[in-house]
Structures are given as C-alpha cells and as structure tokens.
Write a protein that holds these residues in place. Structure first.
Motif, mmCIF file in Angstrom:
data_model
loop_
_atom_site.group_PDB
_atom_site.id
_atom_site.type_symbol
_atom_site.label_atom_id
_atom_site.label_comp_id
_atom_site.label_asym_id
_atom_site.label_seq_id
_atom_site.Cartn_x
_atom_site.Cartn_y
_atom_site.Cartn_z
ATOM 1 N N SER A 4 -0.558 27.641 -8.414
ATOM 2 C CA SER A 4 0.448 26.627 -8.678
ATOM 3 C C SER A 4 0.124 25.946 -9.995
ATOM 4 C CB SER A 4 0.464 25.592 -7.546
ATOM 5 O OG SER A 4 1.445 24.637 -7.792
ATOM 6 N N LEU A 5 1.121 25.819 -10.860
ATOM 7 C CA LEU A 5 0.881 25.312 -12.201
ATOM 8 C C LEU A 5 1.073 23.815 -12.311
ATOM 9 C CD1 LEU A 5 2.585 28.108 -14.330
ATOM 10 C CD2 LEU A 5 0.249 27.975 -13.488
ATOM 11 N N ASN A 6 1.639 23.205 -11.299
ATOM 12 C CA ASN A 6 1.858 21.771 -11.329
ATOM 13 C C ASN A 6 0.960 21.080 -10.322
ATOM 14 O OD1 ASN A 6 3.813 21.959 -13.265
ATOM 15 N ND2 ASN A 6 5.513 22.022 -11.823
ATOM 16 N N LYS A 7 0.627 19.806 -10.569
ATOM 17 C CA LYS A 7 -0.133 19.034 -9.602
ATOM 18 C C LYS A 7 0.696 18.830 -8.341
ATOM 19 C CE LYS A 7 -3.026 16.561 -12.946
ATOM 20 N NZ LYS A 7 -3.429 15.227 -13.480
ATOM 21 N N GLN A 8 1.994 18.593 -8.518
ATOM 22 C CA GLN A 8 2.875 18.438 -7.386
ATOM 23 C C GLN A 8 3.395 19.809 -6.957
ATOM 24 O OE1 GLN A 8 6.239 15.930 -8.111
ATOM 25 N NE2 GLN A 8 6.960 15.991 -5.992
ATOM 26 N N LYS A 9 3.231 20.122 -5.691
ATOM 27 C CA LYS A 9 3.667 21.419 -5.194
ATOM 28 C C LYS A 9 5.184 21.529 -5.247
ATOM 29 C CE LYS A 9 -0.072 21.726 -1.780
ATOM 30 N NZ LYS A 9 -0.361 21.810 -0.322
ATOM 31 N N LEU A 52 21.737 19.374 -3.676
ATOM 32 C CA LEU A 52 20.772 20.355 -4.180
ATOM 33 C C LEU A 52 21.355 21.764 -4.124
ATOM 34 C CD1 LEU A 52 17.490 19.122 -2.431
ATOM 35 C CD2 LEU A 52 18.233 18.635 -4.764
ATOM 36 N N SER A 53 22.126 22.032 -3.082
ATOM 37 C CA SER A 53 22.689 23.359 -2.861
ATOM 38 C C SER A 53 24.212 23.245 -2.752
ATOM 39 C CB SER A 53 22.113 23.970 -1.574
ATOM 40 O OG SER A 53 22.685 25.234 -1.326
ATOM 41 N N PRO A 54 24.933 23.430 -3.840
ATOM 42 C CA PRO A 54 26.396 23.247 -3.821
ATOM 43 C C PRO A 54 27.106 24.120 -2.791
ATOM 44 C CG PRO A 54 25.593 23.391 -6.075
ATOM 45 C CD PRO A 54 24.436 23.734 -5.186
ATOM 46 N N LEU A 55 26.510 25.275 -2.452
ATOM 47 C CA LEU A 55 27.109 26.152 -1.450
ATOM 48 C C LEU A 55 26.588 25.840 -0.058
ATOM 49 C CD1 LEU A 55 26.962 29.570 -3.367
ATOM 50 C CD2 LEU A 55 28.886 27.990 -3.172
ATOM 51 N N SER A 56 25.712 24.846 0.042
ATOM 52 C CA SER A 56 25.089 24.451 1.307
ATOM 53 C C SER A 56 24.407 25.651 1.980
ATOM 54 C CB SER A 56 26.105 23.822 2.266
ATOM 55 O OG SER A 56 25.439 23.196 3.345
ATOM 56 N N LYS A 57 23.686 26.417 1.175
ATOM 57 C CA LYS A 57 22.956 27.571 1.680
ATOM 58 C C LYS A 57 21.462 27.387 1.414
ATOM 59 C CE LYS A 57 26.671 30.984 1.233
ATOM 60 N NZ LYS A 57 27.064 32.300 0.676
ATOM 61 N N ILE A 58 20.667 28.125 2.168
ATOM 62 C CA ILE A 58 19.225 28.122 1.981
ATOM 63 C C ILE A 58 18.789 29.520 1.531
ATOM 64 C CG2 ILE A 58 18.664 26.247 3.552
ATOM 65 C CD1 ILE A 58 18.254 28.318 5.773
ATOM 66 N N GLN A 62 12.803 23.383 -5.341
ATOM 67 C CA GLN A 62 12.769 22.122 -6.084
ATOM 68 C C GLN A 62 11.382 21.935 -6.678
ATOM 69 O OE1 GLN A 62 13.220 18.391 -3.907
ATOM 70 N NE2 GLN A 62 14.434 17.562 -5.602
ATOM 71 N N GLU A 63 11.364 21.767 -7.967
ATOM 72 C CA GLU A 63 10.109 21.587 -8.715
ATOM 73 C C GLU A 63 10.306 20.387 -9.643
ATOM 74 O OE1 GLU A 63 7.151 24.379 -11.468
ATOM 75 O OE2 GLU A 63 9.035 25.170 -10.705
ATOM 76 N N ASP A 70 19.727 29.769 -4.103
ATOM 77 C CA ASP A 70 19.903 31.219 -4.074
ATOM 78 C C ASP A 70 18.572 31.948 -4.193
ATOM 79 O OD1 ASP A 70 22.063 33.525 -4.254
ATOM 80 O OD2 ASP A 70 20.442 34.014 -5.632
ATOM 81 N N SER A 71 18.271 32.765 -3.174
ATOM 82 C CA SER A 71 16.969 33.429 -3.098
ATOM 83 C C SER A 71 16.724 34.383 -4.261
ATOM 84 C CB SER A 71 16.841 34.189 -1.771
ATOM 85 O OG SER A 71 17.812 35.215 -1.667
ATOM 86 N N SER A 72 17.731 35.123 -4.684
ATOM 87 C CA SER A 72 17.523 36.082 -5.778
ATOM 88 C C SER A 72 17.206 35.372 -7.089
ATOM 89 C CB SER A 72 18.757 36.971 -5.946
ATOM 90 O OG SER A 72 18.964 37.762 -4.799
ATOM 91 N N VAL A 73 17.885 34.276 -7.345
ATOM 92 C CA VAL A 73 17.619 33.502 -8.556
ATOM 93 C C VAL A 73 16.221 32.873 -8.482
ATOM 94 C CG1 VAL A 73 18.359 31.535 -9.949
ATOM 95 C CG2 VAL A 73 20.065 33.038 -8.924
ATOM 96 N N ILE A 74 15.881 32.356 -7.312
ATOM 97 C CA ILE A 74 14.553 31.765 -7.124
ATOM 98 C C ILE A 74 13.469 32.804 -7.364
ATOM 99 C CG2 ILE A 74 12.989 30.753 -5.415
ATOM 100 C CD1 ILE A 74 15.509 29.477 -4.116
ATOM 101 N N LEU A 75 13.643 34.008 -6.829
ATOM 102 C CA LEU A 75 12.627 35.047 -6.985
ATOM 103 C C LEU A 75 12.510 35.512 -8.435
ATOM 104 C CD1 LEU A 75 13.275 36.961 -3.690
ATOM 105 C CD2 LEU A 75 11.116 35.930 -4.372
ATOM 106 N N SER A 76 13.625 35.539 -9.146
ATOM 107 C CA SER A 76 13.572 35.865 -10.571
ATOM 108 C C SER A 76 12.737 34.837 -11.323
ATOM 109 C CB SER A 76 14.988 35.931 -11.150
ATOM 110 O OG SER A 76 14.956 36.166 -12.541
ATOM 111 N N TYR A 77 12.939 33.574 -10.984
ATOM 112 C CA TYR A 77 12.173 32.500 -11.611
ATOM 113 C C TYR A 77 10.698 32.603 -11.240
ATOM 114 C CZ TYR A 77 10.290 27.813 -12.360
ATOM 115 O OH TYR A 77 9.503 26.755 -12.750
#
Length: 224
Positions: A4-9, A52-58, A62-63, A70-77
């Motif tokens: 983890s690169l930040n002090k806050q998880k 946080l989620s305009p489509l109200s999906k999980i 949050q960092e 969106d899981s695919s976008v999160i995984l790309s990041y």
C-alpha cells in the motif's frame, strides 16, 4: 511485504458475496495490498453511497478524494498503481486476451452463474420475490453449457487461461462460480472435467481460498 502506497488504506465498498467485489479482493490479495473492506449492498443504498457510485453498483474504490466505481476500471487502476506481481501479461496479444476474458466473465458467463444465484438466492432471501424457474432452467440448460463449452476449448490442457501465468483472466473466469456453488450448482465433472478442475485449482490458491470461503451463511441455496 505490504505494498500500500498511502498511510491511509484505500477502501473497497461492496458485499463479500458479489463476484465483482470478489474480483477486486482477489487481485488485492494477490498483490498483497492492504485495504479497508466496507460492507455495502447495492439494494436500497443510502444517498451517500449513490454519490460515490452513480449507478448504485458495487464495488467502489475510494482512496482519499479519489473514487472509482466499476470492477474492471478499478482493476485497471490497481494494475498500474501496484504493478507487482502483474495480473496482465506483458506481451500485447495475451494481454488483450486476458482483457477479453475479463469482459466475457463479467457478461456472458456471469449472465448464467450470477443469474442463477440471483434467482435462487437473492430474489427469495433479500427481495422476497419468487424465483423464475423457467429462467433458471434456460440458464442451466442453454446459457451455462455454451459458456463452458467455449471456455473449455480456450483452456485446453493449460494450467492457466492466458500466457502460462495467473492473470486477471483466471480471476474473472472463476469468481462467479463461487455464487454458482452457493446456488446449489457445480460444474459437471463428467461433461467439463478440465474446466471443473481448473475452477477448483484456482479457487484453492492460497491468496484466493480465504476469499472463496468468506461468504455469509444465508447465501447458501436449500431446495425445499
């Protein structure tokens, strides 16, 4: 070693039973990234979550002030933010193939696996609605077999789906089988022995197995 690169998880909002949330959790476990797991259902979500989620999906990532749905976008990041160990092959063709399997896993495959789980578990236990048995029969008789035929052919005799390495493809193509099992269905070992063994093998990986096991007791389907 924690990466983890930040002090806050970072926070991951979602439910442990969601195949899309599970994708992100497995990727983070593989990369040894610590995060805060925030349980959040998409059903009747509060206004704060919908912001946080305009489509109200999980899931939602949050960092600090940085938010990604969106899981695919999160995984790309995540792959760029925490590049080691990689979840995508370096060579362009297998890399693109892994991304294709992520799309297939989240669309056509998930239509069957998560669809059956939704009908058999979510509708009666959460939404208090009747299961559409005709739809379940169609998913079991048509949609799922077609997906398994295709994926078995793609896998061949290989240990992993792409590039001879564990990758995003393996996460995307096995995560929803946790839900399928909870819905009382397993891959037919007589018809698809290679794929059944593949799912079992990937689920048993030491960073993956605890996440497979981390599902609420109420999610298990029991036929009357």
């Amino acid at each position: 070693m924690n990466k983890s690169l930040n002090k806050q998880k970072p926070r991951v909002y979602g439910g442990t039973v969601s195949p899309y949330v599970r994708k992100v959790r497995v990727a983070l476990a593989y990369k040894d990234v610590e995060f805060e797991d925030v349980e959040q259902t998409p059903f009747g979500a509060p206004a704060e979550f919908r912001e946080l989620s305009p489509l109200s999906k999980i899931p939602v990532w949050q960092e600090g002030d940085f938010v990604l749905p969106d899981s695919s976008v999160i995984l790309s990041y995540i792959e760029q933010r925490y590049p080691e160990p990689p979840l995508l092959p370096a060579d362009p063709q297998p890399r693109a193939r892994a991304l294709w399997f992520q799309e297939y896993g989240g669309s056509k495959l998930n239509e069957a696996t998560a669809g059956i789980f939704f009908e058999r578990v979510v509708k009666p236990k959460i939404l208090k609605l009747e299961t559409n048995t005709k739809l379940v029969d169609h998913l079991l008789g048509k949609t799922l077999p077609r997906a398994l035929d295709y994926l078995t052919k793609c896998l061949g005799d290989d240990e992993y789906m792409v590039g001879g390495m564990f990758s995003l493809a393996d996460i995307a193509l096995t995560t929803s089988f946790v839900n399928l099992n909870l819905a009382g269905v397993s891959v037919d070992t007589s018809r698809w022995p290679a794929y059944a063994a593949y799912v079992e093998r990937i689920h048993a990986l030491p960073f993956y197995a605890p996440i497979v096991a981390d599902v609420p007791a109420w999610t298990k389907y029991r036929q009357d």
